[in-house]
Design a protein around this motif. Sequence first.
Motif, short mmCIF file in Angstrom:
data_model
loop_
_atom_site.label_atom_id
_atom_site.label_comp_id
_atom_site.label_asym_id
_atom_site.label_seq_id
_atom_site.Cartn_x
_atom_site.Cartn_y
_atom_site.Cartn_z
N THR A 402 10.69 -0.41 -6.60
CA THR A 402 9.32 -0.87 -6.78
C THR A 402 9.28 -2.37 -6.93
O THR A 402 10.30 -2.99 -7.26
N PRO A 403 8.10 -2.98 -6.72
CA PRO A 403 6.80 -2.39 -6.35
C PRO A 403 6.70 -2.17 -4.86
O PRO A 403 7.54 -2.65 -4.09
N THR A 404 5.66 -1.49 -4.42
CA THR A 404 5.39 -1.36 -3.00
C THR A 404 4.87 -2.68 -2.45
O THR A 404 4.36 -3.52 -3.20
N GLY A 405 4.97 -2.86 -1.13
CA GLY A 405 4.40 -4.05 -0.53
C GLY A 405 2.90 -4.12 -0.74
O GLY A 405 2.35 -5.20 -0.99
N ALA A 406 2.25 -2.97 -0.68
CA ALA A 406 0.80 -2.93 -0.87
C ALA A 406 0.42 -3.41 -2.27
O ALA A 406 -0.58 -4.12 -2.45
#
Length: 467
Positions: A402-406
């Motif tokens: 984590t984190p996600t790209g989003a």
Amino acid sequence: MDQSSKVAAVVARVRALVHDGTLGAGDPLPSTRSLAGELGVARGTVVAAYEQLDGEGYLRTRQGAAARVVAGAGGAPGVSRGQRGPAPDVAPAEAPERLGVDCRPGIPAVAAISDRDWRAAWRAAADAPLRNALSEPAGLPALREQLVVQLGLARGFSPSVSQVLVAAGTSEALSLVAEALGTLLGRAPRIAVEDPGYRSGHRALTSAGADLVAVPVGPDGVDLAALAAVDVDAVVVSPTHQYPLGSVMPVGHRRALLAHASAVGMVVVEDDYDSEFRHRGSPVPALAALDTDGVVVHLGGFSKTLDPRLRCAYVVVPAGPVGEAVRSARTARGAVVAEPVQVTLAHLLRTGAFRRHLGRVRRDYTHRRERIAVRLADTGIPGLEARALTGGLHAVLTWPGTPTGAAVVTRAAADGVLLADLADYELERGRSGNGIVLGYGAVTLPELDRALDVVLTAVRAGSSGPG
């Protein structure tokens, strides 16, 4: 003191004056000759210092005009007088007001071109005689002739003028090729595309009736083994600087791709993306320059070198049925780029203004690329990797877990920095892992520093808590 130390001293002095507010946005600097006299150094030392400061985003230099301070260059957070370094973490609540940095990919340094050259080119368009006629669907001969010269100089092959067709951007060029293949085959063409890859291009291909087949990308570009395993009519590749991951296809890989295409009757559509901007390594010849069997359709354009709003690209077609089909499709659609735009571009190419502009922005982009490399060399974030830095005007940052790209894109937007999520470039989700795409073509060096602070803060925060 050696020459490089003298240049560094002049650079540090000007930076300090900008950061403490002594020099503000738009303020002119002394001429290189007068400042050299005041400091007791050679004029070449000041010229080199001004060039470095221009590339870093502190100054904008113009031939025959005073160098001036760029707006937003001063007062970067965390930078004391006479020093240069990373800015501290920016509080999200304050960021939109203080930042507002657009780091989405695909935005070049539009304003970097010489005002004199730009105005002269548009005057040439305005001075062109009016005529009662329709535009040629293939494009103005004057522009196509200059494109042939440019391709010979920069990309190592010189097609005939009749092989060059003008298109309204790379997306329109791709849809033109897909439409032509559909007409030639009498069915929807199956076209392999890089995954992750050029998402606007994917949409253009499907809107023209093509069926897409996703092929993964490796360190040498498109995966040839995966490509050989699928039955397709064409493949679209960006071999010089794969978009968005930035891999460069070696010459041996290029020859193998062309040999496979020739053996199975496959068309290779070469999107020569970012070929003008190499920051590291030797230039690699275009696929079209290596093509001996007439399997390559070559695409180029001005969106990344001048201004995407010009909406002007070009297609170089091979001899034979495919080339004739693309030319017929162009004729059926008619002219798509306004003649004044074509006259302007032809003038920039003919007078050398285009090549002078490329020289300027290459230097600018190299400075920004180096800044990213320095900033990311020791972040303390496990597994953080910077990709696509060998050329072009964007970088890809990836990390494990984590984190996600989003999530990073959302948090950065709240802090006033606009980015792109790497996952948005995928046809098969999860292929590239978590990451973001950061464009640095249109930002100053201080703005880039601020944007990197926000990105790194967002990645650190997400890696220590829920993504």
